[in-house]
Design a protein around this motif. Structure first.
Motif, mmCIF file in Angstrom:
data_model
loop_
_atom_site.group_PDB
_atom_site.id
_atom_site.type_symbol
_atom_site.label_atom_id
_atom_site.label_comp_id
_atom_site.label_asym_id
_atom_site.label_seq_id
_atom_site.Cartn_x
_atom_site.Cartn_y
_atom_site.Cartn_z
ATOM 1 N N LYS A 33 -9.185 -30.194 -15.605
ATOM 2 C CA LYS A 33 -9.673 -31.363 -16.345
ATOM 3 C C LYS A 33 -8.841 -32.595 -15.995
ATOM 4 O O LYS A 33 -9.374 -33.689 -15.813
ATOM 5 C CB LYS A 33 -9.612 -31.095 -17.850
ATOM 6 N N GLU A 85 -17.394 -37.622 -16.179
ATOM 7 C CA GLU A 85 -17.722 -36.367 -15.511
ATOM 8 C C GLU A 85 -17.872 -36.607 -14.027
ATOM 9 O O GLU A 85 -18.359 -37.646 -13.599
ATOM 10 C CB GLU A 85 -19.031 -35.783 -16.056
ATOM 11 N N THR A 86 -17.491 -35.608 -13.221
ATOM 12 C CA THR A 86 -17.638 -35.741 -11.785
ATOM 13 C C THR A 86 -19.071 -35.458 -11.400
ATOM 14 O O THR A 86 -19.807 -34.802 -12.125
ATOM 15 C CB THR A 86 -16.710 -34.763 -11.049
ATOM 16 N N HIS A 122 -20.456 -32.616 -5.799
ATOM 17 C CA HIS A 122 -19.172 -32.151 -5.305
ATOM 18 C C HIS A 122 -18.968 -30.695 -5.703
ATOM 19 O O HIS A 122 -19.305 -30.286 -6.808
ATOM 20 C CB HIS A 122 -18.036 -33.005 -5.866
ATOM 21 N N LYS A 141 -9.745 -33.789 -12.396
ATOM 22 C CA LYS A 141 -11.028 -34.480 -12.334
ATOM 23 C C LYS A 141 -10.953 -35.878 -12.930
ATOM 24 O O LYS A 141 -11.743 -36.747 -12.577
ATOM 25 C CB LYS A 141 -12.104 -33.672 -13.065
ATOM 26 N N GLU A 163 -17.399 -27.321 -7.047
ATOM 27 C CA GLU A 163 -16.506 -27.015 -8.160
ATOM 28 C C GLU A 163 -15.199 -26.458 -7.605
ATOM 29 O O GLU A 163 -15.197 -25.601 -6.731
ATOM 30 C CB GLU A 163 -17.165 -25.977 -9.076
#
Length: 177
Positions: A141, A97-98, A102, A144, A104
């Motif tokens: 997705k 997961e980021t 940051h 990322k 979105e």
């Protein structure tokens, strides 16, 4: 510039003299059914903060009798610590997961043609007949999950600035010079 009561015309502290609101303002929050009596700081109880408080199930809510939306430094710290605890917990559970720091990205603002070009370039497998929203979700997705070499990105940036061109255009053979 004269300020009326330490506020600018839009109701937010300009911070010219002090980082606090007027001394007569107290925190606008109700903490576990008791109104906070600490002096209000310059942090405001925005909709984003309200959403965080709701998600973290903190027993805080805005006192509707308050004539401002400033919160005290204590509650600001409570909310910030709840945010950072959640972020650390998420990063330990799923390292793919980021970071929530940051912003979105919203790929749905791009044209469908641009999304299809991205899909084709990265050879992203999807089922046929996806609408724009579904395609943008799948591509987000994928985006990322892309590994990024910070050193390579910086070197490519320097190269692009120095040569006044785009290294990717040269690689793909579409150099216009």
């Amino acid at each position: 510039m004269q300020r009326g009561g330490g506020e600018s015309t839009n109701g937010f502290s300009t911070g010219e003299d002090d980082s606090r609101g007027p001394p007569d303002q107290i925190c606008c929050l109700v903490d576990d059914s008791q109104r906070c009596c600490r002096p209000a700081g310059n942090a405001s109880y925005s909709k984003r903060i309200q959403k965080i408080v709701t998600q973290r199930k903190l027993k805080l809510h805005l006192d509707h009798n308050a004539r401002h939306i400033y919160i005290c430094d204590h509650h600001k710290g409570v909310i910030q610590s709840a945010r950072s605890k959640r972020r650390r917990k998420d990063s330990e559970e799923d390292s793919n997961e980021t970071d929530t720091e940051h912003p979105e990205m919203d790929l749905s603002q791009l044209q469908i043609y641009t999304l299809r070009r991205y899909k084709r370039h990265f050879k992203v497998q999807t089922r046929p007949g996806l609408n724009k929203a579904q395609l943008s979700d799948i591509l987000l997705k994928h985006f990322k999950a892309l590994p990024v070499s910070e050193k390579d990105v910086i070197n490519n940036f320097y190269y692009t600035v120095k040569t006044d061109g785009n290294k990717l255009d040269i690689k793909n053979g579409s150099d216009t010079t």
